[in-house]
Design an enzyme around this catalytic site. Structure first.
Site, PDB file in Angstrom:
ATOM      1  CD  GLU A 186     -11.752 -11.622  15.222  1.00 40.49           C
ATOM      2  OE1 GLU A 186     -12.298 -12.012  16.442  1.00 40.49           O
ATOM      3  OE2 GLU A 186     -11.259 -13.917  15.094  1.00 40.49           O
ATOM      4  CG  HIS A 196     -14.158 -15.705  16.506  1.00 41.33           C
ATOM      5  ND1 HIS A 196     -12.819 -14.984  16.780  1.00 41.33           N
ATOM      6  CD2 HIS A 196     -14.264 -16.705  17.195  1.00 41.33           C
ATOM      7  CE1 HIS A 196     -12.246 -15.685  17.309  1.00 41.33           C
ATOM      8  NE2 HIS A 196     -12.757 -17.160  17.184  1.00 41.33           N
ATOM      9  CB  CYS A 217      -8.711  -2.244 -12.516  1.00 38.03           C
ATOM     10  SG  CYS A 217      -8.307  -0.640 -12.950  1.00 38.03           S
ATOM     11  CE1 TYR A 262       0.382   1.922  -5.924  1.00 36.96           C
ATOM     12  CE2 TYR A 262      -1.572   0.809  -5.849  1.00 36.96           C
ATOM     13  CZ  TYR A 262      -0.854   1.953  -5.381  1.00 36.96           C
ATOM     14  OH  TYR A 262      -1.976   2.501  -4.649  1.00 36.96           O
ATOM     15  CE  LYS A 273      -5.167  -5.927 -10.271  1.00 37.84           C
ATOM     16  NZ  LYS A 273      -4.825  -3.985  -9.972  1.00 37.84           N
ATOM     17  CD  GLU A 295      -2.099  -4.690  -8.490  1.00 40.59           C
ATOM     18  OE1 GLU A 295      -1.804  -4.641  -9.552  1.00 40.59           O
ATOM     19  OE2 GLU A 295      -2.492  -4.417  -7.908  1.00 40.59           O
ATOM     20  CB  CYS A 316      -9.652   0.763 -15.704  1.00 41.13           C
ATOM     21  SG  CYS A 316     -10.624   0.123 -14.224  1.00 41.13           S
TER      22      CYS A 316
HETATM   23  P1  NDP Z   1       4.711   3.513 -10.382  1.00 41.95           P
HETATM   24  O1  NDP Z   1       5.003   4.772 -11.261  1.00 41.95           O
HETATM   25  O2  NDP Z   1       4.157   3.140  -9.320  1.00 41.95           O
HETATM   26  O3  NDP Z   1       6.017   2.609 -10.736  1.00 41.95           O
HETATM   27  C1  NDP Z   1       7.100   2.850 -11.077  1.00 41.95           C
HETATM   28  C2  NDP Z   1       8.333   1.679 -10.851  1.00 41.95           C
HETATM   29  O4  NDP Z   1       9.507   1.681 -11.766  1.00 41.95           O
HETATM   30  C3  NDP Z   1       8.489   2.299  -9.029  1.00 41.95           C
HETATM   31  O5  NDP Z   1       9.223   1.356  -8.879  1.00 41.95           O
HETATM   32  C4  NDP Z   1      10.260   3.613 -10.203  1.00 41.95           C
HETATM   33  O6  NDP Z   1      11.484   3.231  -9.002  1.00 41.95           O
HETATM   34  C5  NDP Z   1      10.240   2.436 -11.531  1.00 41.95           C
HETATM   35  N1  NDP Z   1      10.902   3.376 -12.403  1.00 41.95           N
HETATM   36  C6  NDP Z   1      10.643   4.543 -12.769  1.00 41.95           C
HETATM   37  N2  NDP Z   1      11.558   4.073 -13.419  1.00 41.95           N
HETATM   38  C7  NDP Z   1      12.348   3.673 -13.560  1.00 41.95           C
HETATM   39  C8  NDP Z   1      13.918   2.985 -14.743  1.00 41.95           C
HETATM   40  N3  NDP Z   1      14.040   3.910 -15.446  1.00 41.95           N
HETATM   41  N4  NDP Z   1      14.940   1.642 -14.739  1.00 41.95           N
HETATM   42  C9  NDP Z   1      14.405   1.138 -13.004  1.00 41.95           C
HETATM   43  N5  NDP Z   1      13.106   1.557 -12.499  1.00 41.95           N
HETATM   44  C10 NDP Z   1      11.886   1.869 -12.713  1.00 41.95           C
HETATM   45  O7  NDP Z   1       3.522   2.702 -12.044  1.00 41.95           O
HETATM   46  P2  NDP Z   1       3.730   1.441 -12.613  1.00 41.95           P
HETATM   47  O8  NDP Z   1       3.087   1.494 -13.606  1.00 41.95           O
HETATM   48  O9  NDP Z   1       2.793   0.116 -11.262  1.00 41.95           O
HETATM   49  O10 NDP Z   1       1.879   2.207 -11.389  1.00 41.95           O
HETATM   50  C11 NDP Z   1       0.838   2.736 -12.674  1.00 41.95           C
HETATM   51  C12 NDP Z   1       0.461   3.953 -11.669  1.00 41.95           C
HETATM   52  O11 NDP Z   1      -1.486   2.451 -11.976  1.00 41.95           O
HETATM   53  C13 NDP Z   1       0.374   3.778  -9.807  1.00 41.95           C
HETATM   54  O12 NDP Z   1       0.731   4.383  -9.280  1.00 41.95           O
HETATM   55  C14 NDP Z   1      -0.908   3.569  -9.323  1.00 41.95           C
HETATM   56  O13 NDP Z   1      -1.578   4.921  -9.180  1.00 41.95           O
HETATM   57  C15 NDP Z   1      -1.548   2.975 -10.792  1.00 41.95           C
HETATM   58  N6  NDP Z   1      -2.118   1.200 -10.243  1.00 41.95           N
HETATM   59  C16 NDP Z   1      -2.803   1.212  -9.561  1.00 41.95           C
HETATM   60  C17 NDP Z   1      -3.430  -0.023  -8.619  1.00 41.95           C
HETATM   61  C18 NDP Z   1      -4.051  -0.288  -7.929  1.00 41.95           C
HETATM   62  O14 NDP Z   1      -4.837   0.269  -8.021  1.00 41.95           O
HETATM   63  N7  NDP Z   1      -3.645  -1.901  -7.941  1.00 41.95           N
HETATM   64  C19 NDP Z   1      -2.448  -1.544  -9.847  1.00 41.95           C
HETATM   65  C20 NDP Z   1      -1.552  -0.966 -11.260  1.00 41.95           C
HETATM   66  C21 NDP Z   1      -1.588   0.427 -11.282  1.00 41.95           C
HETATM   67  P3  NDP Z   1      11.070   4.354  -7.766  1.00 41.95           P
HETATM   68  O15 NDP Z   1      10.337   3.613  -6.887  1.00 41.95           O
HETATM   69  O16 NDP Z   1      12.753   3.589  -8.083  1.00 41.95           O
HETATM   70  O17 NDP Z   1      10.940   5.763  -8.579  1.00 41.95           O
END
Ligand code: NDP
Length: 455
Positions: A445, A440, A52, A181, A55, A185, A47
Site C-alpha cells: 500500500e 491495509h 529458477c 543475480y 533456486k 541469491e 530454469c
Molecule cells: P551476471 O552477469 O548478472 O553477473 C555476473 C557478475 O560476475 C557481475 O557482478 C560481474 O561483475 C561479475 N564478474 C564477471 N566476470 C568476472 C571476473 N572475471 N571476476 C570477478 N567477477 C566477475 O551473471 P549471473 O551469473 O549472476 O546471472 C546470469 C543471468 O541469469 C543474469 O544476468 C540474469 O539475467 C539471469 N538470472 C536471473 C535470475 C532471476 O530472474 N531472479 C536469477 C539468476 C540469474 P561486473 O558487474 O563488474 O561486470
C-alpha cells in the site's frame, strides 16, 4: 501452419528443450507444424534444472531460519531447529525429476517429437543427433548459456550454479564470487541455511545496472543479515588443503579459508559442438547469436531465441520469444517481443523487485524526473524483532506524470512488482497511483501513499 508439400522431415527442428525451445516447439506444433526438439541434458533447461526452480526452493528453505527466530516474538517456542542438507537436496532432486517428466509429457501431448542427444548442424537444413540425421525447413538454436569461471589457477576447485545444488556435504563456510543475480541469491541461500558466508565482488558496488539506491540499500541489508560482503576484491588463485578445505588467495595477497567456492561470474552462450562450421550463423562480439526482431539469424532458415541471443537472460523473456516465433512463422501473424518495462526480481534476502528505469537511466533519458521513496520496518518485524528494513521508490516523468520506474526491496518484492508492472505497462501516471485505494495493512500500500517527492 504445416507445409504439406515440404521436402523436409520437419517444418521445425528445435535444438535445446529449455524455456524458449519448449515454448517455441509446443506453440508451433499447436499451429499445425511438424516439430522435433533435441535435448542432450535435461528437459526444461537451466530454469527447471539448475536455475529458477531449484533456486526458489532453496530460497524458501533458507528463509526458515529467520522464520523460526521471528516466531518467538509471536509466542512460539520449540526445540532448537536443525537443518539437514541431504533432505533438501534429495527432495529437490525428486521434484525436478517430476517436472522433467511433465515437460516430456507436455511436449509429447502437443505432438512434438523429443529426441535425446546433442544435435549438430550438418548443413543449414540438416542436423545429426548421434548417427541419425534429420532435415527441417526451419531450425531454432535455443541451447541457452553456461556458467563461466575466469581462468585462474585452481578454477577447477570452484563450483558453479550447475553443481552447487547437489553438493554431497553442506559447506559450513562458503565463498561466493560475483555481484550479479546468481551471486546475491546464493549468498542469501547459504547464509540462511547456516553457512558462514562471504561474498566477494570486484567493483565498488554490486548489482551493476540496478538503481543505485537499491544497490546501496540491499548491500547494507545483506551485510546486516550476516554475510561478510567485500567489494573491490577478487580471487587470484584457489588451493586445496589436505583436509579438503580450500584457500582462496585474493589479489591483495590475503587468504580466506573455506569449504566451498561458488563462482557466479556470468554465463556464456552454450554453442560447443553444434557444427557451426557447417552453417553461416553470425555471432555478436560477445559470442551471442545475432538475430533480427523475428529471431532470424544471418542464415535465413536458422533462428535463435532465449539467453544466447544476448538480451535479458530471463525465463519469461525466452517464453515470450517462443510464443512470438510460433505466431510469426506458423500463424501468419508477425509478432515481436516488447523488451521495454520487463519486470524482474532478485531473490536475495530481502528480495528486490524492479520494473522500468533506474533513477540514473531516467535522468539520462527524461532529464526532469520526480522521485518518491519510502523506507520502513515491515509490520511483521516489529513483534518478530528482526531489524530488516524495506525500501520503495517510484520514478516519475515530471512532464507527463507517467511512472517510469518502480523499485522495491523487501519481503515478496517480486510478487508485488508483478502487479505494478501491469500498471506501468498500461501507462499509469502518479495521479493514477495516488487515486488507487491501498490494501491495509500491507507493505504494498506504500506504493499508493507516497505523497511527497524526495527533496
Ligand atoms: P551476471 O552477469 O548478472 O553477473 C555476473 C557478475 O560476475 C557481475 O557482478 C560481474 O561483475 C561479475 N564478474 C564477471 N566476470 C568476472 C571476473 N572475471 N571476476 C570477478 N567477477 C566477475 O551473471 P549471473 O551469473 O549472476 O546471472 C546470469 C543471468 O541469469 C543474469 O544476468 C540474469 O539475467 C539471469 N538470472 C536471473 C535470475 C532471476 O530472474 N531472479 C536469477 C539468476 C540469474 P561486473 O558487474 O563488474 O561486470
Amino acid at each position: 501452419m504445416k507445409n504439406e508439400n515440404s521436402e523436409y522431415d520437419y517444418d521445425l527442428f528445435v535444438i535445446g528443450a529449455g524455456s524458449g525451445g519448449v515454448r517455441a516447439s509446443r506453440m508451433s506444433a499447436a499451429q499445425g507444424a511438424k516439430v522435433a526438439v533435441a535435448e542432450d541434458r535435461y528437459m526444461g533447461g537451466t530454469c527447471v534444472n539448475v536455475g529458477c526452480v531449484p533456486k526458489k526452493l532453496y530460497v524458501y528453505a533458507s528463509q526458515f531460519s529467520n522464520a523460526f527466530k521471528d516466531s518467538q516474538g509471536f509466542g512460539w517456542s520449540a526445540a532448537k531447529p536443525t537443518f539437514e542438507w541431504s533432505t533438501l537436496r534429495d527432495n529437490k532432486v525428486a521434484e525436478i525429476s517430476r517436472l522433467n517428466g511433465i515437460y516430456e509429457d507436455m511436449l509429447g501431448g502437443a505432438g512434438v517429437e523429443v529426441i535425446h542427444g546433442r544435435a549438430r548442424f550438418v548443413d543449414k537444413h540438416t542436423v545429426a543427433v548421434g548417427d541419425k540425421q534429420y532435415t527441417a525447413e526451419k531450425i531454432i538454436i535455443s541451447t541457452g548459456t553456461w556458467p563461466y569461471i575466469p581462468d585462474i589457477p585452481g578454477r577447477e576447485l570452484a563450483k558453479t550454479s550447475n553443481e552447487i545444488f547437489d553438493l554431497k556435504t553442506f559447506p559450513e563456510r562458503i565463498l561466493v564470487v560475483g555481484g550479479g543475480y546468481v551471486a546475491v541469491e546464493f549468498a542469501g541461500i547459504f547464509n540462511g541455511l547456516g553457512s558462514k558466508t562471504t561474498q566477494l565482488y570486484r567493483g565498488p558496488l554490486f548489482l551493476r545496472g540496478f538503481d543505485k539506491d537499491i544497490r546501496e540499500f540491499v548491500s547494507k541489508e545483506i551485510a546486516e543479515s550476516g554475510i561478510d560482503l567485500r567489494f573491490n576484491t577478487n580471487i587470484k588463485a584457489i588451493e586445496k588443503q589436505n583436509d579438503e578445505s580450500l584457500i582462496a588467495i585474493l589479489e591483495d595477497g590475503s587468504k580466506i579459508e573455506t569449504d566451498a567456492i561458488l563462482y557466479a561470474t556470468g554465463r556464456k552462450p552454450h554453442l560447443q559442438d553444434l557444427g557451426f562450421d557447417n552453417v553461416d550463423v553470425e555471432l555478436n562480439e560477445n559470442g551471442t547469436i545475432k538475430v533480427d526482431d523475428y529471431f532470424q539469424s544471418s542464415e535465413p532458415n536458422i533462428y535463435a531465441l532465449g539467453d544466447l541471443t544476448g538480451g535479458m537472460e530471463l525465463t519469461p523473456v525466452a517464453l515470450a520469444e517462443g510464443m512470438a516465433f510460433a505466431q510469426t512463422y506458423f500463424n501468419d501473424n508477425p509478432t515481436t517481443v516488447d523488451y521495454n518495462t520487463i519486470p524482474t526480481a532478485v531473490f536475495c534476502q530481502p528480495n528486490i523487485g524492479t520494473c522500468g528505469l533506474s533513477e540514473e537511466q531516467a535522468r539520462d533519458s527524461f532529464g526532469d524526473i520526480t522521485v518518491y521513496e519510502s523506507s520502513f520496518r515491515a509490520m511483521k518485524h516489529t513483534i518478530g524483532g528482526r531489524q530488516e528494513r524495506s525500501y520503495m521508490k517510484l520514478i516519475v516523468d515530471t512532464a507527463t506524470d507517467r511512472v517510469i520506474g518502480i523499485h522495491m526491496v523487501g519481503d515478496d518484492a517480486g510478487e508485488i512488482i508483478q502487479g505494478m508492472a501491469i500498471a506501468m505497462k498500461a501507462g499509469a501516471t502518479k495521479a493514477t497511483f495516488d487515486s488507487t485505494i491501498g490494501i491495509h495493512p500491507t507493505a504494498a500500500e506504500e506504493f499508493v501513499t507516497m505523497r511527497s517527492p524526495r527533496e
